[in-house]
Design a protein around this motif. Structure first.
Motif, mmCIF file in Angstrom:
data_model
loop_
_atom_site.group_PDB
_atom_site.id
_atom_site.type_symbol
_atom_site.label_atom_id
_atom_site.label_comp_id
_atom_site.label_asym_id
_atom_site.label_seq_id
_atom_site.Cartn_x
_atom_site.Cartn_y
_atom_site.Cartn_z
ATOM 1 N N ARG A 194 0.799 -1.225 0.000
ATOM 2 C CA ARG A 194 0.000 0.000 0.000
ATOM 3 C C ARG A 194 0.835 1.280 0.000
ATOM 4 O O ARG A 194 0.519 2.228 -0.720
ATOM 5 C CB ARG A 194 -0.950 -0.028 1.204
ATOM 6 N N PRO A 195 1.943 1.384 0.774
ATOM 7 C CA PRO A 195 2.737 2.622 0.736
ATOM 8 C C PRO A 195 3.260 2.962 -0.656
ATOM 9 O O PRO A 195 3.404 4.141 -1.006
ATOM 10 C CB PRO A 195 3.889 2.345 1.708
ATOM 11 N N LEU A 196 3.530 1.941 -1.470
ATOM 12 C CA LEU A 196 4.014 2.195 -2.831
ATOM 13 C C LEU A 196 2.876 2.710 -3.709
ATOM 14 O O LEU A 196 3.076 3.619 -4.523
ATOM 15 C CB LEU A 196 4.622 0.915 -3.413
ATOM 16 N N TYR A 197 1.678 2.161 -3.536
ATOM 17 C CA TYR A 197 0.512 2.679 -4.265
ATOM 18 C C TYR A 197 0.252 4.137 -3.878
ATOM 19 O O TYR A 197 -0.065 4.977 -4.715
ATOM 20 C CB TYR A 197 -0.741 1.848 -3.947
ATOM 21 N N ASP A 198 0.380 4.434 -2.583
ATOM 22 C CA ASP A 198 0.129 5.795 -2.103
ATOM 23 C C ASP A 198 1.064 6.793 -2.773
ATOM 24 O O ASP A 198 0.649 7.888 -3.186
ATOM 25 C CB ASP A 198 0.298 5.873 -0.584
ATOM 26 N N ALA A 199 2.353 6.430 -2.878
ATOM 27 C CA ALA A 199 3.333 7.312 -3.520
ATOM 28 C C ALA A 199 2.980 7.506 -4.993
ATOM 29 O O ALA A 199 3.017 8.628 -5.514
ATOM 30 C CB ALA A 199 4.744 6.744 -3.380
ATOM 31 N N LEU A 200 2.607 6.421 -5.668
ATOM 32 C CA LEU A 200 2.226 6.513 -7.080
ATOM 33 C C LEU A 200 1.038 7.452 -7.283
ATOM 34 O O LEU A 200 1.011 8.253 -8.213
ATOM 35 C CB LEU A 200 1.857 5.131 -7.623
ATOM 36 N N GLN A 201 0.046 7.348 -6.387
ATOM 37 C CA GLN A 201 -1.164 8.152 -6.544
ATOM 38 C C GLN A 201 -0.905 9.633 -6.316
ATOM 39 O O GLN A 201 -1.683 10.471 -6.754
ATOM 40 C CB GLN A 201 -2.252 7.638 -5.601
ATOM 41 N N ASP A 202 0.198 9.948 -5.644
ATOM 42 C CA ASP A 202 0.588 11.350 -5.482
ATOM 43 C C ASP A 202 1.161 11.928 -6.777
ATOM 44 O O ASP A 202 1.197 13.140 -6.951
ATOM 45 C CB ASP A 202 1.662 11.474 -4.386
ATOM 46 N N MET A 203 1.625 11.046 -7.670
ATOM 47 C CA MET A 203 2.388 11.499 -8.835
ATOM 48 C C MET A 203 1.721 11.225 -10.175
ATOM 49 O O MET A 203 2.105 11.799 -11.192
ATOM 50 C CB MET A 203 3.768 10.818 -8.817
ATOM 51 N N ILE A 204 0.748 10.334 -10.183
ATOM 52 C CA ILE A 204 0.037 9.979 -11.418
ATOM 53 C C ILE A 204 -1.449 10.088 -11.129
ATOM 54 O O ILE A 204 -1.910 9.722 -10.044
ATOM 55 C CB ILE A 204 0.394 8.538 -11.867
#
Length: 330
Positions: A194-204
């Motif tokens: 989930r932390p990796l998805y969270d970072a992605l959603q901040d940028m895409i």
């Protein structure tokens, strides 16, 4: 002011094109931050002229500080107390890096938000990713090691430097606890990723992520899924690497293919491995430190850019750990 030697007075003239409220902040909050961080100095304002009474070293710092802040304002960036604090830290580090260049160079701009390095060590980390094939970012929670790595990965994908992004983490507790969780294997593993998805959603844009995952441009998977693969033309991030064994770390690093880049992130103070298992992140430095085209970048509590309290918490725990080790060695 009578106890200050007038010979120690220095002056800086702020260009008339600079809005003084933008420089000193609403209700002079930026000025108060400067006075807090230079308690031995007296700062006086006379129109566009700033006078300060300080020793030679602090005079040099203050001259450089106001020069850098004026340059940053000219780029259109808003100067707030947190930014003032970062500029002062950079100046005092004597890194010879321009605060303006560092704090206004964007990695990504998305939904009106700019992502950039905010400390000297973060800038070193970002530069290392640009200049090396494999980079290890080691530091505490909130120091930007994962977030900046994901930003560089998205930048590389957007600029067509790579064909896909691969984000992976070890699921340390998978051996015992996943079986008791409801749902498919994918649903069981998702909490670890989930932390990796969270970072992605901040940028895409969030609605674009499923499409990018479906067409293979982005893959988020547990570390075990990397075994047996050769990853070409990819930007690969291994997060929470302190929870890998030496064997897992070797397996992961040897997945590197042509046209690819690897970033490994972790915090060696937060190891969740079973007792007696040595962290692969600790061992890898001993094994690979002399190998070319690799870089090890250490981030500290000073690089924590979450809520200010997070940095203080990290620092307090570091001091507590150090004191505990000192007692145990006596």
């Amino acid at each position: 002011m009578s106890n200050l030697d007038i010979k120690n007075e220095s002056k800086v003239t702020i260009p008339s094109s600079i809005n003084l409220t933008a420089l000193f902040g609403t209700h002079d909050e930026n000025l108060r931050k400067i006075e807090e961080l230079f308690p031995a100095c007296k700062i006086l304002l006379r129109g566009n002229e700033i006078s300060f009474f300080a020793d030679q070293i602090n005079s040099g710092y203050l001259n450089q500080l106001f020069t850098e802040l004026v340059s940053i304002i000219r780029t259109g960036q808003v100067v707030q107390p947190e930014l003032v604090e970062r500029v002062i830290a950079l100046i005092k580090s004597e890194s010879k890096v321009s605060a303006k260049d560092m704090l206004t160079t964007n990695i990504l701009t998305t939904r009106g938000k700019s992502i950039r390095a905010k400390t000297f060590n973060q800038k070193k980390y970002v530069d290392a990713i640009d200049n090396h094939t494999i980079v290890f970012g080691i530091g505490p929670a909130g120091s930007g090691k994962t977030y900046l790595a994901v930003a560089k990965a998205v930048q590389a994908l957007q600029e067509k430097q790579v064909n896909r992004i691969i984000l992976t983490r070890p699921a340390v507790e998978a051996g015992e606890k996943l079986g008791f969780l409801p749902g498919t294997l994918s649903e069981k593993i998702d909490p670890y990723l989930r932390p990796l998805y969270d970072a992605l959603q901040d940028m895409i844009e969030p609605e674009k992520i499923p499409k990018l995952m479906t067409n293979g441009s982005i893959e988020v998977a547990p570390l075990a899924y990397m075994r047996g693969r050769t990853l070409n033309d990819s930007f690969i991030i291994l997060d929470e690497a302190q929870n890998t064994s030496a064997e897992q770390m070797k397996m992961f690093l040897t997945r590197l293919g042509f046209g690819s880049k690897i970033v490994v992130t972790g915090d060696i103070t937060q190891i969740d491995l079973p007792s007696g298992t040595r962290s692969g992140l600790k061992i890898v430095r001993e094994v690979l430190e002399t190998v070319e085209d690799l870089a090890f970048i250490n981030l500290t509590s000073q690089d924590v850019v979450r809520h200010k309290l997070v940095g203080k918490i990290v620092e307090a725990y570091d001091q507590w750990d150090a004191a505990k080790q000192e007692v145990s060695q006596k």
